[in-house]
Design an enzyme around this catalytic site. Structure first.
Site: not given
Ligand code: GLP
Length: 242
Positions: A67, A136, A138, A143
């Site tokens: 992403d 959440n 995702h 989402e």
């Molecule tokens: C973002 C990214 C996800 C990631 C998530 C959790 O939303 N798009 O790919 O898994 O954050 O991030 P973190 O690993 O910093 O908790």
């Protein structure tokens, strides 16, 4: 679905790196699906160390990132392209021309997203996809929704995701409200998937992903249908599974 509960973040990063290294050593021209966020940082550090020790090469690897924030250039220090360069690509022998991250500034966004899907398919599909998870549930930026997205799409970020991601930005207003994300269909076409999670704030998302009903309201739950998924968590994130 295999679930591995590690003692702590260091152990889970090492475990994920072992699986990655094995994948690359077995198939040096692997197509990797990569993720950003704080969770895979330890994995990338371990991979850099393994590379520096001469036990791993990325020279024939192709990668596709999950992403990117919509509206950010790859030079922006908040972009996921920048993150990947800083946290992994600049430190190993990967050919940057073969590292793909969605273009947050694509002029014709729909054409770009179709091309991204096509490029992944033309290269033969993703061999190993790494995932983090949002609080959440995702994966990528898929989402909570009424249906699973089939392919790479432009998504509206939810207030809870914008809030969670605001910790990386100086001002809340600077956090992008939209992102380009591989779809659930794209992710599910990967041959092998590793999902990593660390910390207590991920325990509900992990429980939902592993034990909950399969629902687009918690997109990681779809992984229960994939034939080769390994969930690697620390004790805090896996608390409700113990
Ligand atoms: C973002 C990214 C996800 C990631 C998530 C959790 O939303 N798009 O790919 O898994 O954050 O991030 P973190 O690993 O910093 O908790």
């Amino acid at each position: 679905m295999e679930v591995i509960i590690c003692k702590d973040y260091a152990e889970l990063s090492k475990k994920a790196a072992e699986i990655f290294t094995e994948q690359i050593n077995n198939k040096p021209d692997s197509i990797l699906g990569l993720a950003t966020g704080s969770t895979p940082e330890g994995l990338y550090e371990n991979l850099i160390q393994t590379y520096k020790a001469g036990k791993l090469t990325f020279k024939d690897i192709t990668s596709f990132n999950l992403d990117e924030y919509y509206g950010l250039s790859g030079d922006d220090d908040q972009s996921y392209r920048y993150f990947m360069d800083q946290k992994l690509f600049n430190h190993v022998d990967i050919n940057k021309d073969k590292t793909f991250v969605p273009d947050g500034l694509a002029k014709d966004i729909n054409a770009f997203m179709d091309d991204y899907e096509k490029m992944i398919a033309d290269k033969g599909g993703i061999d190993l996809q790494i995932l983090g998870i949002g609080i959440n549930g995702h994966i990528g930026f898929n989402e909570p929704s009424d249906s699973f997205s089939k392919k790479t799409s432009l998504v509206d970020l939810t207030p809870s995701t914008i809030e969670a991601n605001s910790r990386f930005f100086d001002k809340y207003e600077d956090v992008p409200k939209k992102a380009i994300s591989m779809g659930i269909g794209t992710i599910m076409r990967s041959r092998k998937i590793i999902l990593m999670a660390s910390g207590e704030n991920k325990q509900d998302a992990i429980y939902g992903a592993v034990k909950g009903p399969i629902s687009p309201k918690l997109s990681a739950s779809v992984l229960q249908l994939h034939p080769d998924v390994t969930i690697i968590v620390d004790e805090a994130a896996g608390k409700k599974l113990l």
